[in-house]
Write a protein that holds these residues in place. Structure first.
Motif, short mmCIF file in Angstrom:
data_model
loop_
_atom_site.label_atom_id
_atom_site.label_comp_id
_atom_site.label_asym_id
_atom_site.label_seq_id
_atom_site.Cartn_x
_atom_site.Cartn_y
_atom_site.Cartn_z
N SER A 82 0.74 -1.41 0.30
CA SER A 82 -0.12 0.01 0.06
C SER A 82 0.87 1.11 0.14
CB SER A 82 -0.90 -0.03 1.11
OG SER A 82 -0.20 0.17 2.29
N ARG A 83 1.88 1.27 0.13
CA ARG A 83 3.22 2.18 -0.16
C ARG A 83 3.14 2.67 -1.57
NH1 ARG A 83 8.43 -0.47 1.82
NH2 ARG A 83 7.43 -2.01 0.50
N ALA A 84 3.38 4.11 -1.61
CA ALA A 84 3.64 4.69 -2.94
C ALA A 84 4.53 3.80 -3.82
CB ALA A 84 4.06 6.10 -3.06
N SER A 85 4.39 3.60 -5.23
CA SER A 85 5.11 2.75 -5.78
C SER A 85 5.77 3.74 -6.97
CB SER A 85 4.07 1.88 -6.83
OG SER A 85 3.27 2.41 -7.71
N LEU A 86 5.84 5.12 -6.88
CA LEU A 86 6.34 5.87 -7.57
C LEU A 86 6.77 7.11 -6.80
CD1 LEU A 86 6.53 6.81 -11.56
CD2 LEU A 86 6.22 8.66 -10.00
N SER A 87 7.86 8.03 -6.74
CA SER A 87 8.19 8.92 -6.42
C SER A 87 8.89 9.89 -7.26
CB SER A 87 8.74 8.91 -5.01
OG SER A 87 10.34 8.45 -5.31
N PHE A 88 8.91 11.14 -7.34
CA PHE A 88 9.69 12.03 -8.20
C PHE A 88 10.34 13.27 -7.49
CE2 PHE A 88 5.35 13.07 -8.84
CZ PHE A 88 5.54 14.49 -9.09
N HIS A 89 11.27 13.67 -7.95
CA HIS A 89 12.35 14.60 -7.31
C HIS A 89 12.94 15.49 -8.38
CE1 HIS A 89 11.89 11.63 -3.94
NE2 HIS A 89 12.22 10.86 -4.95
N VAL A 90 12.87 16.89 -8.01
CA VAL A 90 13.39 17.88 -8.76
C VAL A 90 14.36 18.70 -7.78
CG1 VAL A 90 12.89 20.07 -10.07
CG2 VAL A 90 11.28 17.96 -10.40
N SER A 91 15.69 18.38 -8.13
CA SER A 91 16.77 18.98 -7.48
C SER A 91 16.88 20.47 -7.28
CB SER A 91 18.15 18.48 -8.00
OG SER A 91 19.06 19.19 -7.32
N LEU A 92 17.10 21.23 -6.18
CA LEU A 92 17.24 22.47 -5.97
C LEU A 92 18.57 22.88 -6.25
CD1 LEU A 92 14.83 22.98 -3.09
CD2 LEU A 92 14.22 23.47 -5.42
#
Length: 165
Positions: A82-92
Motif C-alpha cells: 500500500s506504499r507509493a509505487s513511484l516518487s519523483f524529485h526535482v533538485s534544487l
C-alpha cells in the motif's frame, strides 16, 4: 547539532556546503509556485502526495519531492504494497530530476518525466548507473556513513521511500 560540538569548533551548519544548501532551499521557496502548479496538473491525473510543503516553512531540503499512488497501492487493509509505487524529485541544487519507480508497466513515469521537463526546461534525469553510486564519506539523517547514493545526496533520503521490486 551544535550542542554536541565543543565551543569554538566548527560543525556542519558553519560550512560553505551548508550555506549553499540553504541558498538552494531559499530559491526553492521563491520558485515554489512553479512546483505547485506542476503538482496540481499531475494531481488532476493521478493520486499524488506533495512532500515539499515543509520548504515553505523554512526547512532546508535539496529537492522538491512527491509520491504517486497507483490504484493498486491503496488497499482496504494496509500492507507493504500500500506504499507509493513511484516518487519523483526535482533538485534544487542543479538541473536534475529523478523518478524512482517499482517498474510498473504503465504510462506514469513517462508522463511525470514529460511534465517535469516541460516545467523545468533543461532539467535531465540522472541515469541509474550514476545515481545508484555510493558516496563513501557521506552520512545523512536516516542514512548511515558509506550507504548514501548520489540520488540520496541530490534528492534527499526521500529517494528511499519507494522500494523497487
Amino acid at each position: 547539532m551544535r550542542i554536541y560540538v565543543p565551543p569554538n569548533e566548527p560543525f556542519y551548519d558553519d560550512t560553505e556546503e551548508h550555506r549553499r544548501l540553504v541558498e538552494a532551499a531559499n530559491r526553492g521557496r521563491a520558485e515554489y509556485p512553479r512546483w505547485k502548479a506542476m503538482i496540481d496538473r499531475l494531481e488532476d491525473r493521478y493520486s499524488l502526495q506533495n512532500e515539499s510543503l515543509h520548504i515553505l516553512a523554512g526547512w532546508v531540503d535539496s529537492a522538491y519531492s512527491a509520491r504517486v499512488y497507483r490504484p493498486k497501492d491503496v488497499e482496504p487493509v494496509p500492507s507493504l504494497s500500500s506504499r507509493a509505487s513511484l516518487s519523483f524529485h526535482v533538485s534544487l541544487l542543479g538541473p536534475y530530476y529523478g523518478i524512482h519507480d517499482r517498474g510498473e508497466p504503465d504510462e506514469i513515469p513517462a508522463a511525470v518525466a514529460e511534465e517535469i521537463e516541460a516545467t523545468y526546461p533543461g532539467y535531465r534525469p540522472i541515469p541509474p548507473e550514476l545515481g545508484n553510486e555510493v558516496v563513501p564519506d557521506v552520512a545523512m539523517d536516516t542514512v548511515s556513513m558509506g550507504t548514501a547514493t548520489i540520488y540520496m545526496c541530490l534528492f534527499s533520503p526521500k529517494w528511499t521511500w519507494v522500494d523497487p521490486v
